[in-house]
Design a protein around this motif. Structure first.
Motif, short mmCIF file in Angstrom:
data_model
loop_
_atom_site.label_atom_id
_atom_site.label_comp_id
_atom_site.label_asym_id
_atom_site.label_seq_id
_atom_site.Cartn_x
_atom_site.Cartn_y
_atom_site.Cartn_z
N ASP A 157 0.83 -1.21 0.00
CA ASP A 157 0.00 0.00 0.00
C ASP A 157 0.86 1.26 0.00
O ASP A 157 0.49 2.28 -0.60
CB ASP A 157 -1.02 -0.01 1.15
N ASP A 158 2.06 1.18 0.60
CA ASP A 158 3.01 2.30 0.48
C ASP A 158 3.40 2.48 -0.99
O ASP A 158 3.48 3.61 -1.48
CB ASP A 158 4.30 2.00 1.24
N ASN B 78 7.08 -2.46 7.80
CA ASN B 78 6.49 -3.70 7.27
C ASN B 78 7.54 -4.80 7.11
O ASN B 78 7.26 -5.97 7.32
CB ASN B 78 5.82 -3.43 5.93
N ILE C 238 3.86 7.36 6.13
CA ILE C 238 2.93 6.25 5.91
C ILE C 238 3.52 4.93 6.45
O ILE C 238 3.11 3.86 6.05
CB ILE C 238 2.50 6.15 4.42
N ASN D 148 1.32 1.08 12.39
CA ASN D 148 2.34 2.15 12.31
C ASN D 148 2.59 2.81 13.66
O ASN D 148 3.71 3.24 13.95
CB ASN D 148 1.92 3.23 11.30
N ASP E 18 -2.41 3.39 2.89
CA ASP E 18 -1.49 4.51 2.71
C ASP E 18 -1.87 5.49 1.59
O ASP E 18 -1.65 6.70 1.74
CB ASP E 18 -0.06 3.99 2.49
CA CA Z 1 2.98 1.70 5.33
#
Ligand code: CA
Ligand code: BDR
Length: 316
Positions: A15-16, A41, A127, A170, A244
């Motif tokens: 997603d980043d 991650n 993010i 996060n 993100d």
């Molecule tokens: Ca992330």
């Protein structure tokens, strides 16, 4: 149109990676000063490498990539291969990045860039865990006058936690850094799980992206398919939440989101609720309203934006 200067601080992560592609496809609105990688991650070596590979897919050789902190400020690193795969971006082929990382440490880059900037000018988009940003603020708080806004993906209120019963990933990876950031006094906008769980990557939405048939779109579809497997089962949903990219979508089309100015405090003492974001949504305290907590999103509008921006990439 004046471009908004931004620094994206990330831990790719599928997603980043998609957030990076969304930002890289929007050069009229966003001036990406740099991409800074942090451990999250997957370990730092991989998040930094993945950032470079995604820069290649976005064909944006002009954007420098920096590696930052390999460990949270006080706690041991916790990673999330069980969601993202061993590479962090499983779902695409891993190839050697074309360009190397910059030699400078990400925290030094953030400090130097902010010092050189005008007051209230740079938007920071964290993010991943907040280690790089918290460390930069702790080391040199004078940089804060240069910050226009911090747009964070992290935290949860109504949805509860995704890493523990009360904490989002996060924030719990580095709650001490998150605490520094949430107390920094600059405008903060937060995309927590309450909003990101509304933007599900359904099979139909993934198919539309794949049908664009350029390299960035194929990579996005491949990553989304991998990533959806875990989350669809875990949350019994029709697709995984696309966390993100909400931050970048907000910078491009803020009208897609609804939020409320609140106090948000970070739990750093209790092991049981470590990393909890205490969102004072109903203003039960007189603690200062330090952040905009986003709670609603036009999910179809979000996927329209993402799909349209991905269609702008040529065939790589
Ligand atoms: Ca992330
Ligand atoms: C956040 O944690 C990571 O797994 C994702 O990349 C996202 O930033 C969601 O809780």
């Amino acid at each position: 149109m004046t471009k908004r200067p931004i620094i994206i601080d990330c831990d790719p992560g599928q997603d980043d990676a998609i957030a990076l592609l969304l930002a890289m496809s929007s050069p009229d609105e966003l001036d990406i000063l740099g991409i800074t990688a942090v451990a999250g991650n997957v370990p730092l070596e991989l998040t930094a490498r993945n950032s470079c590979q995604i820069r290649d897919i976005g064909a944006r050789d002009d954007i420098p990539v920096f590696a930052g902190c390999a460990q949270p400020m006080q706690r041991d690193l916790v990673t999330a291969e069980y969601v993202h795969g061993v590479t962090g971006i499983d779902g695409i082929d891993i190839v050697e990045p074309k360009l190397p990382l910059e030699e400078m440490h990400a925290v030094d880059f953030i400090i130097e860039t902010l010092h050189a900037a005008d007051d209230d000018s740079v938007t920071i988009v964290p993010i991943g865990p907040l280690t790089n940003i918290g460390t930069a603020i702790k080391r040199d708080p004078a940089i804060l006058t240069k910050v226009r806004e911090i747009v964070i993906m992290g935290g949860a209120m109504r949805e509860g936690g995704n890493r523990t019963p009360s904490a989002e990933f996060n924030i719990i990876v580095d709650p001490h850094a998150a605490d520094i950031v949430f107390r920094c006094g600059r405008p903060i906008t937060v995309m927590g799980l309450d909003v990101t769980y509304q933007v599900l990557a359904t099979p139909q939405r993934i198919d539309r992206i794949r049908d664009l048939d350029n390299e960035a779109a194929r990579a996005t579809a491949g990553m989304l398919e991998f990533y959806s497997r875990h989350d669809s089962v875990k949350f019994a949903s029709v697709g995984a939440p696309l966390h993100d990219p909400c931050t970048i979508a907000y910078l491009l089309q803020p009208e897609l989101f609804q939020g409320k100015q609140c106090n948000i405090s970070i739990e750093t003492s209790s092991e049981l609720t470590m990393g909890h974001t205490a969102v004072d949504f109903w203003h039960t305290t007189d603690f200062p309203k330090n952040a905009m907590w986003m709670h609603a999103v036009d999910a179809d509008g979000f996927y329209e934006l993402l799909t349209e921006r991905l269609s702008r990439f040529g065939d790589g």
